[in-house]
Design an enzyme around this catalytic site. Structure first.
Site, PDB file in Angstrom:
ATOM      1  N   TYR A 102      16.193  29.901   8.198  1.00 53.05           N
ATOM      2  CA  TYR A 102      14.986  30.571   8.683  1.00 53.05           C
ATOM      3  C   TYR A 102      14.943  30.628  10.205  1.00 53.05           C
ATOM      4  O   TYR A 102      15.252  29.641  10.883  1.00 53.05           O
ATOM      5  CB  TYR A 102      13.736  29.824   8.213  1.00 53.05           C
ATOM      6  CG  TYR A 102      13.448  29.945   6.740  1.00 53.05           C
ATOM      7  CD1 TYR A 102      13.057  31.156   6.183  1.00 53.05           C
ATOM      8  CD2 TYR A 102      13.548  28.839   5.912  1.00 53.05           C
ATOM      9  CE1 TYR A 102      12.773  31.248   4.829  1.00 53.05           C
ATOM     10  CE2 TYR A 102      13.265  28.923   4.561  1.00 53.05           C
ATOM     11  CZ  TYR A 102      12.877  30.138   4.023  1.00 53.05           C
ATOM     12  OH  TYR A 102      12.597  30.227   2.694  1.00 53.05           O
TER      13      TYR A 102
ATOM     14  N   LYS B  96       0.839  -1.212   0.000  1.00 54.21           N
ATOM     15  CA  LYS B  96       0.000   0.000   0.000  1.00 54.21           C
ATOM     16  C   LYS B  96       0.870   1.257   0.000  1.00 54.21           C
ATOM     17  O   LYS B  96       2.077   1.178   0.281  1.00 54.21           O
ATOM     18  CB  LYS B  96      -0.907  -0.021   1.230  1.00 54.21           C
ATOM     19  CG  LYS B  96      -0.135   0.106   2.529  1.00 54.21           C
ATOM     20  CD  LYS B  96      -0.987  -0.254   3.737  1.00 54.21           C
ATOM     21  CE  LYS B  96      -0.191  -0.081   5.005  1.00 54.21           C
ATOM     22  NZ  LYS B  96      -0.822  -0.721   6.157  1.00 54.21           N
TER      23      LYS B  96
HETATM   24  C1  LIG Z   1      -0.080  -1.709   6.793  1.00 54.62           C
HETATM   25  C2  LIG Z   1      -0.687  -2.968   7.192  1.00 54.62           C
HETATM   26  C3  LIG Z   1       0.104  -4.115   7.414  1.00 54.62           C
HETATM   27  C4  LIG Z   1       1.604  -4.090   7.393  1.00 54.62           C
HETATM   28  O1  LIG Z   1       2.071  -3.512   8.594  1.00 54.62           O
HETATM   29  P1  LIG Z   1       3.637  -3.371   8.913  1.00 54.62           P
HETATM   30  O2  LIG Z   1       3.669  -2.795  10.268  1.00 54.62           O
HETATM   31  O3  LIG Z   1       4.179  -2.438   7.886  1.00 54.62           O
HETATM   32  O4  LIG Z   1       4.216  -4.715   8.807  1.00 54.62           O
HETATM   33  C5  LIG Z   1      -0.557  -5.298   7.681  1.00 54.62           C
HETATM   34  N1  LIG Z   1      -1.904  -5.364   7.758  1.00 54.62           N
HETATM   35  C6  LIG Z   1      -2.691  -4.276   7.576  1.00 54.62           C
HETATM   36  C7  LIG Z   1      -4.158  -4.403   7.697  1.00 54.62           C
HETATM   37  C8  LIG Z   1      -2.106  -3.050   7.312  1.00 54.62           C
HETATM   38  O5  LIG Z   1      -2.882  -1.971   7.149  1.00 54.62           O
END
Ligand SMILES: *Cc1c(COP(=O)(O)O)cnc(C)c1O
Length: 373
Positions: A265, A37
Site C-alpha cells: 500500500y 491483567k
Molecule cells: C500493571 C501493573 C503492575 C505490573 O507492572 P509491570 O510494569 O508490568 O511490572 C503492577 N501494579 C499495578 C497497579 C499495575 O497496574
C-alpha cells in the site's frame, strides 16, 4: 490450529525462570503478586495464573472484577487482588461471594463492601490505594491516616496493606522514584503508628524490582518481567529474563521483482534493483504492529531480514536478501529464535516505537496459543 498459518507459543518454563528471577532479586522477605491483567499481557490469563500459583506466586493481580471472576470460574483459588477496584454494590457482592481482594480509593466503596461483608458475616480483605506521584488512582499519600480511620470504622474489612504505583522506575534518572518510595514509606509508617498492622504493602512493579531494591516493601507486583519483557526497550536488566511468547507464521509466496517495483500500500518501498521478496502470512490483524512498516525485521531461513513496504492486515512483505534456500511454506519467526538469531518483544517494540507490553497484548490476543511445559 493447523488450519491457521500463524501461531503463538507460550513457554511456561520460561515463565517459571522469570518468576525465579523475581524471587532472586527480592529475596525471601516480600510476597509476590503475579500480575495477570489483560489476559496476562496476551499470554492467556487462566493458564498463566495457574502456572504462576504452581510456581510459587503468593497471589494474583488483575485490573478488573470480570477478570477475577474468570479466574475463579477457571478454578483458580488463592488471593486475587483487583487493582482498579470495584464500583457498584453488585460488584461488592461478587467480591464477598468469590473471596476477592479489591483495592479501595473511595470511602463510599469501602462502606458498600463492608455492608455486603456484614450481611454475609464475612470479613473482607481490602488494600488501600495510595497516590504517591502516579497521578492516577489512589488517595493522596498524606491523607492515609484519616482514610484508614474512616475505613476502619466500617467494620468487617481486613486492611491488608497499602498499594501504590511507580510512574518512572524504568528511567535512569532516579530522583522521582526515590520521592515516591519516601512518600510510600511515610504513609506505611503513619498507618502503622495508628495501630494498623498493614502486613502486605506493595509499591514495586517490574522496573522497581529491577532498578530500586528499596521499593520492594512487603509485597511486589511484577508483570512484564514475568513475561520476559523489559519496562522499556532501552532498560538494562540486572537479570537474565527468558521470553515467554513466541510468534511464527509462514512464507506464503516468493517473488523476483525487477528494479523500480513498488511493494504494498502507498508504494512506500521501491526496489532499487532486481530483488527477491517473501510474502508472509501475518499482518496487523494478527497483532503485528503496523508501525513495523519499512522498519521491522523477521527471521527466515535462520537470517534476520527486513520488512519492506506497509504491513497489511493479513500479509507482510520481507526482503530475502542474504537468504538462499527459502521455500514457500517455510517458517517465518516474528518473535522468538530461528537458528542463531532471536527477535524479542523489546526488539519489536523498539522498531515500532512502543513497549513490549503492547506488542505482547496485540499478538497474544490475535492468534491461537499453544502452551509448552
Ligand atoms: C500493571 C501493573 C503492575 C505490573 O507492572 P509491570 O510494569 O508490568 O511490572 C503492577 N501494579 C499495578 C497497579 C499495575 O497496574
Amino acid at each position: 490450529m493447523t488450519s491457521y498459518p500463524n501461531s503463538v507459543t507460550i513457554d511456561l518454563s520460561a515463565l517459571q525462570h522469570n518468576l525465579n528471577q523475581v524471587k532472586h532479586l527480592v529475596g525471601a522477605g516480600p510476597r509476590i503478586m503475579g500480575v495477570v491483567k489483560s489476559d496476562a499481557y496476551g499470554h492467556g490469563m487462566a493458564p498463566v495464573a495457574r502456572a504462576l500459583r504452581e510456581f510459587g506466586a503468593d497471589c494474583l493481580g488483575v485490573a478488573q472484577l470480570g477478570e477475577a471472576l474468570e479466574l475463579r470460574e477457571a478454578g483458580i483459588g488463592g488471593p486475587i487482588v483487583i487493582l482498579s477496584g470495584i464500583q457498584t454494590r453488585e460488584d461488592a457482592r461478587e467480591v464477598v461471594d468469590k473471596d476477592l481482594t479489591p483495592v479501595i480509593y473511595r470511602l463510599a466503596m469501602a462502606q458498600v463492601i463492608a455492608e455486603e461483608g456484614a450481611r454475609r458475616e464475612k470479613r473482607i480483605p481490602v488494600q488501600i490505594k495510595v497516590d504517591t506521584g502516579m497521578g492516577r488512582l489512589g488517595i493522596p499519600h498524606r491523607d492515609v491516616g484519616i482514610f484508614l480511620n474512616d475505613v476502619g470504622a466500617y467494620g468487617p474489612l481486613d486492611i491488608e496493606g497499602l498499594v501504590s504505583h511507580l510512574s518512572s522506575a524504568d528511567e535512569a534518572e532516579k530522583g522521582f522514584t526515590r520521592t515516591q518510595i519516601k512518600f510510600f514509606h511515610e504513609a506505611v509508617k503513619a498507618g502503622r503508628s495508628m495501630g494498623w498492622d498493614l502486613p502486605f504493602n506493595s509499591l514495586a512493579n517490574s522496573a522497581g524490582i529491577m532498578n530500586h531494591r528499596d521499593s520492594c516493601f512487603d509485597m511486589v507486583r511484577p508483570g512484564i518481567m514475568l513475561y520476559g519483557g523489559l519496562p522499556s526497550p532501552e532498560f538494562q536488566s540486572p537479570v537474565v529474563l527468558k521470553p515467554v511468547m513466541g510468534f511464527k507464521g509462514q512464507v506464503l509466496h516468493m517473488r523476483n521483482l525487477p528494479e523500480g517495483t513498488a511493494v504494498s500500500y502507498g508504494r512506500t518501498y521501491i526496489t532499487r534493483g532486481p530483488q527477491k521478496i517473501a510474502v508472509l502470512s501475518a499482518g496487523y490483524g494478527a497483532g503485528l504492529p503496523r508501525r513495523l512498516s519499512n522498519k521491522g525485521m523477521v527471521l527466515i531461513g535462520g537470517k534476520k531480514v527486513e520488512i519492506i513496504g506497509k504491513v497489511c492486515m493479513n500479509l507482510t512483505m520481507a526482503s530475502l536478501e542474504g537468504v538462499t534456500d527459502a521455500l514457500p511454506g517455510d517458517e517465518v519467526v516474528f518473535l522468538g529464535d530461528q537458528g542463531a538469531e532471536t527477535i524479542r518483544g523489546d526488539d519489536m517494540a523498539f522498531w515500532a516505537e512502543t513497549i513490549s507490553y503492547e506488542v505482547f497484548c496485540s499478538i497474544g490476543n490475535g492468534n491461537p496459543r499453544q502452551y509448552l511445559k
